[in-house]
Design a protein around this motif. Structure first.
Motif, PDB file in Angstrom:
ATOM      1  N   LYS A 142      68.436  92.920  75.277  1.00 62.03           N
ATOM      2  CA  LYS A 142      68.675  91.945  76.340  1.00 62.03           C
ATOM      3  C   LYS A 142      70.100  91.408  76.327  1.00 62.03           C
ATOM      4  CE  LYS A 142      66.713  87.636  78.193  1.00 62.03           C
ATOM      5  NZ  LYS A 142      65.648  86.613  77.995  1.00 62.03           N
ATOM      6  N   ARG A 143      70.683  91.231  75.130  1.00 59.10           N
ATOM      7  CA  ARG A 143      71.991  90.563  75.052  1.00 59.10           C
ATOM      8  C   ARG A 143      72.686  90.898  73.743  1.00 59.10           C
ATOM      9  NH1 ARG A 143      71.205  84.824  72.346  1.00 59.10           N
ATOM     10  NH2 ARG A 143      69.208  85.147  71.315  1.00 59.10           N
ATOM     11  N   ASP A 144      73.978  90.571  73.700  1.00 59.77           N
ATOM     12  CA  ASP A 144      74.754  90.654  72.470  1.00 59.77           C
ATOM     13  C   ASP A 144      74.702  89.302  71.757  1.00 59.77           C
ATOM     14  OD1 ASP A 144      75.506  93.237  73.137  1.00 59.77           O
ATOM     15  OD2 ASP A 144      77.366  92.588  74.097  1.00 59.77           O
ATOM     16  N   VAL A 145      74.761  89.324  70.436  1.00 65.13           N
ATOM     17  CA  VAL A 145      74.767  88.097  69.640  1.00 65.13           C
ATOM     18  C   VAL A 145      75.859  88.216  68.579  1.00 65.13           C
ATOM     19  CG1 VAL A 145      73.469  86.646  68.039  1.00 65.13           C
ATOM     20  CG2 VAL A 145      72.299  87.661  70.002  1.00 65.13           C
ATOM     21  N   THR A 146      76.648  87.156  68.410  1.00 62.26           N
ATOM     22  CA  THR A 146      77.701  87.117  67.396  1.00 62.26           C
ATOM     23  C   THR A 146      77.491  85.915  66.486  1.00 62.26           C
ATOM     24  OG1 THR A 146      79.287  88.187  68.885  1.00 62.26           O
ATOM     25  CG2 THR A 146      80.188  87.004  66.995  1.00 62.26           C
ATOM     26  N   LEU A 147      77.669  86.112  65.201  1.00 64.07           N
ATOM     27  CA  LEU A 147      77.522  85.041  64.207  1.00 64.07           C
ATOM     28  C   LEU A 147      78.708  85.073  63.258  1.00 64.07           C
ATOM     29  CD1 LEU A 147      75.816  82.892  62.601  1.00 64.07           C
ATOM     30  CD2 LEU A 147      74.877  84.830  61.328  1.00 64.07           C
ATOM     31  N   ASN A 148      79.322  83.921  63.038  1.00 60.28           N
ATOM     32  CA  ASN A 148      80.404  83.784  62.066  1.00 60.28           C
ATOM     33  C   ASN A 148      79.988  82.808  60.970  1.00 60.28           C
ATOM     34  OD1 ASN A 148      82.903  85.214  63.303  1.00 60.28           O
ATOM     35  ND2 ASN A 148      82.065  84.025  65.003  1.00 60.28           N
ATOM     36  N   PHE A 149      80.244  83.173  59.721  1.00 53.89           N
ATOM     37  CA  PHE A 149      79.978  82.245  58.621  1.00 53.89           C
ATOM     38  C   PHE A 149      80.939  82.539  57.470  1.00 53.89           C
ATOM     39  CE2 PHE A 149      77.173  85.862  57.886  1.00 53.89           C
ATOM     40  CZ  PHE A 149      77.231  86.081  56.516  1.00 53.89           C
ATOM     41  N   LYS A 150      80.929  81.675  56.476  1.00 55.11           N
ATOM     42  CA  LYS A 150      81.834  81.797  55.339  1.00 55.11           C
ATOM     43  C   LYS A 150      81.046  81.812  54.032  1.00 55.11           C
ATOM     44  CE  LYS A 150      84.155  78.101  56.301  1.00 55.11           C
ATOM     45  NZ  LYS A 150      85.157  77.006  56.195  1.00 55.11           N
ATOM     46  N   ILE A 151      81.554  82.549  53.074  1.00 58.58           N
ATOM     47  CA  ILE A 151      81.046  82.507  51.709  1.00 58.58           C
ATOM     48  C   ILE A 151      81.856  81.464  50.946  1.00 58.58           C
ATOM     49  CG2 ILE A 151      80.584  83.836  49.625  1.00 58.58           C
ATOM     50  CD1 ILE A 151      79.031  84.789  52.083  1.00 58.58           C
ATOM     51  N   GLY A 152      81.173  80.589  50.248  1.00 54.68           N
ATOM     52  CA  GLY A 152      81.860  79.547  49.493  1.00 54.68           C
ATOM     53  C   GLY A 152      82.289  80.022  48.123  1.00 54.68           C
ATOM     54  N   ARG A 153      82.451  79.070  47.213  1.00 51.41           N
ATOM     55  CA  ARG A 153      82.792  79.405  45.825  1.00 51.41           C
ATOM     56  C   ARG A 153      81.642  80.188  45.211  1.00 51.41           C
ATOM     57  NH1 ARG A 153      78.558  77.904  45.655  1.00 51.41           N
ATOM     58  NH2 ARG A 153      77.623  75.948  45.062  1.00 51.41           N
ATOM     59  N   SER A 154      81.900  80.883  44.150  1.00 52.69           N
ATOM     60  CA  SER A 154      80.838  81.616  43.460  1.00 52.69           C
ATOM     61  C   SER A 154      80.143  80.689  42.467  1.00 52.69           C
ATOM     62  CB  SER A 154      81.422  82.823  42.718  1.00 52.69           C
ATOM     63  OG  SER A 154      80.436  83.444  41.919  1.00 52.69           O
ATOM     64  N   GLN A 155      78.855  80.390  42.733  1.00 54.60           N
ATOM     65  CA  GLN A 155      78.076  79.580  41.787  1.00 54.60           C
ATOM     66  C   GLN A 155      76.774  80.302  41.483  1.00 54.60           C
ATOM     67  OE1 GLN A 155      77.981  75.210  41.920  1.00 54.60           O
ATOM     68  NE2 GLN A 155      75.753  75.347  42.056  1.00 54.60           N
ATOM     69  N   ILE A 156      76.561  80.555  40.213  1.00 58.80           N
ATOM     70  CA  ILE A 156      75.368  81.268  39.760  1.00 58.80           C
ATOM     71  C   ILE A 156      74.702  80.446  38.667  1.00 58.80           C
ATOM     72  CG2 ILE A 156      74.478  83.371  38.701  1.00 58.80           C
ATOM     73  CD1 ILE A 156      76.878  84.844  39.948  1.00 58.80           C
ATOM     74  N   THR A 157      73.422  80.151  38.867  1.00 53.60           N
ATOM     75  CA  THR A 157      72.642  79.376  37.903  1.00 53.60           C
ATOM     76  C   THR A 157      71.669  80.299  37.195  1.00 53.60           C
ATOM     77  OG1 THR A 157      72.796  77.381  39.281  1.00 53.60           O
ATOM     78  CG2 THR A 157      71.041  77.452  37.632  1.00 53.60           C
ATOM     79  N   LYS A 158      71.621  80.193  35.866  1.00 53.51           N
ATOM     80  CA  LYS A 158      70.685  81.002  35.086  1.00 53.51           C
ATOM     81  C   LYS A 158      69.827  80.090  34.223  1.00 53.51           C
ATOM     82  CE  LYS A 158      73.508  85.195  34.878  1.00 53.51           C
ATOM     83  NZ  LYS A 158      74.127  86.214  33.987  1.00 53.51           N
ATOM     84  N   GLY A 159      68.520  80.407  34.193  1.00 53.47           N
ATOM     85  CA  GLY A 159      67.593  79.608  33.396  1.00 53.47           C
ATOM     86  C   GLY A 159      66.623  80.495  32.646  1.00 53.47           C
TER      87      GLY A 159
END
Length: 400
Positions: free
Chosen positions: A224-241
């Motif tokens: 039906k239509r075209d869709v565009t999305l823009n976003f950003k990746i932030g800092r790298s944060q990884i939590t381990k438990g």
């Protein structure tokens, strides 16, 4: 990632539009270029062709002379964009035509002497019976914000089942400011998700271009239509438990920034285990009411709790959240119903410092996180992920 397959123009009958002498009438299908000799121009699809597939490119070639301009105007849509070859002898459309539309192709060419000629051709695309659309695309501003964690997948849900997965997938374009190897993955006919082979590089800008208007999604069904999305990746944060060591460790850009005692699922007869695996932060909720799954009021094991500062990590009810009642066990024993309990102070810090899409990795539990439990995309290794892609993996396209 972009994979675009075109029908070869050499497989199509080309109608040559060239000049003929007065003594030699033009054969059927050949037009006079303004009634005088001029540069020969050919069109594909040929003039007056019907039921042209929407993804078949329009190709205009100058078999003598050069093309100055080409316009492909639709009766029900905007003109098709295209690009001219460096030598000026060939023009090819970009994108997809609209179904049930008549197009007029107007080519302006010039011969070696500088004489300009205008020639035209028409064609009509196949008619569509129904349309399909993107129902949701994630991440989005309302749900996650536009800055997300390094584990964030791109998730698209369609409003109707897609039968022609190849046609749709090759029109889902991912651009990024830092190149990554990535691929789409079909969970079913209405859900296709993209993730890199490895986590996104920190501070990467990403654009998704779903160029689906007119794209075939199945027999008689078109986008039906075209869709565009823009976003950003932030800092790298990884939590381990670890459910064995009872501690959560948060690292940002490789450096340890916080250590938090935790208590995980206690297991037992109700099998209240916290799942092991690579979770992603799915939501940040100031207040969450938690109820025992499948157990009603008055039954053994029933509970209902109002919990504060929660970060959801699965669809099966697992959160990292404030648990003042278990602070005495945090760091030494597992006493929860499956969530990761931390202190109120740590929970306030964690919800404030977590981005949607941040990886939260839990180890030590006998229960494994299923790839379809929430955003368990990273539970599949790369070979498993590619198994459900309709096209080969490839690098994202550069985003300037």
């Amino acid at each position: 990632m972009q994979r675009v397959t075109y029908v070869s123009a050499g497989l199509l009958a080309l109608a040559l539009l060239t000049a003929c002498s007065a003594k030699e009438p033009a054969p059927e299908g050949i037009a006079m270029a303004g009634g005088a000799r001029g540069p020969a121009v050919s069109f594909s699809p040929q003039d007056k062709t019907k039921d042209v597939p929407t993804d078949q490119p329009v190709v205009v070639s100058a078999t003598s002379g050069k093309l100055r301009s080409v316009r492909v105007a639709g009766s029900k849509s905007a003109p098709l964009e295209g690009e001219l070859s460096a030598d000026g002898t060939r023009w090819r459309s970009l994108g997809t035509a609209r179904p049930g539309t008549e197009y007029t192709v107007t080519a302006v060419s010039v011969d070696a002497a500088g004489k300009q000629t205008t020639t035209t051709s028409t064609f009509a695309t196949v008619k569509g019976k129904e349309t399909f659309d993107i129902e949701t695309i994630t991440p989005n501003k309302e749900y996650t914000g536009l800055t997300v964690g390094v584990g964030m997948p791109i998730m698209i849900a369609f409003d109707k089942p897609i039968k022609d997965r190849v046609s749709v997938e090759r029109n889902l374009i991912v651009r990024s400011s830092k190149p990554v190897e990535g691929a789409w993955h079909w969970f079913d006919d209405q859900h296709v998700d993209f993730r890199p082979q490895k986590y996104w590089p920190a501070h990467t800008r990403v654009r998704v271009e779903a160029r689906l208007a007119g794209v075939r999604g199945g027999p008689g069904m078109y986008g039906k239509r075209d869709v565009t999305l823009n976003f950003k990746i932030g800092r790298s944060q990884i939590t381990k438990g670890s459910t064995d060591e009872h501690v959560l460790i948060v690292r940002r850009d490789g450096k340890k920034i916080r250590t938090m005692p935790m208590s995980a699922g206690k297991g037992g007869v109700w099998k209240y285990y916290t799942t092991s695996g690579i979770h992603l932060a799915m939501s940040r909720e100031p207040v969450t009411v938690m109820t025992s799954p499948g157990i009603g009021p008055g039954q053994p094991g029933y509970y209902q709790l109002t919990v504060y500062n929660t970060v959801r990590i699965s669809n099966s009810g697992e959160y990292v959240h404030s648990a003042p009642w278990s602070v005495g066990s945090q760091g030494s024993a597992n006493v929860s119903h499956g969530c990761v309990n931390i202190s109120p102070d740590n929970a306030r810090w964690f919800i404030k410092n977590t981005l949607i899409g941040d990886p939260i990795i839990i180890t030590g539990s006998p229960r494994k996180l299923e790839p379809t439990n929430g955003w368990g995309h990273w539970q599949e290794n790369w070979k498993q992920w590619l198994k459900w892609s309709s096209l080969k993996a490839g690098p994202t396209i550069a985003l300037s």
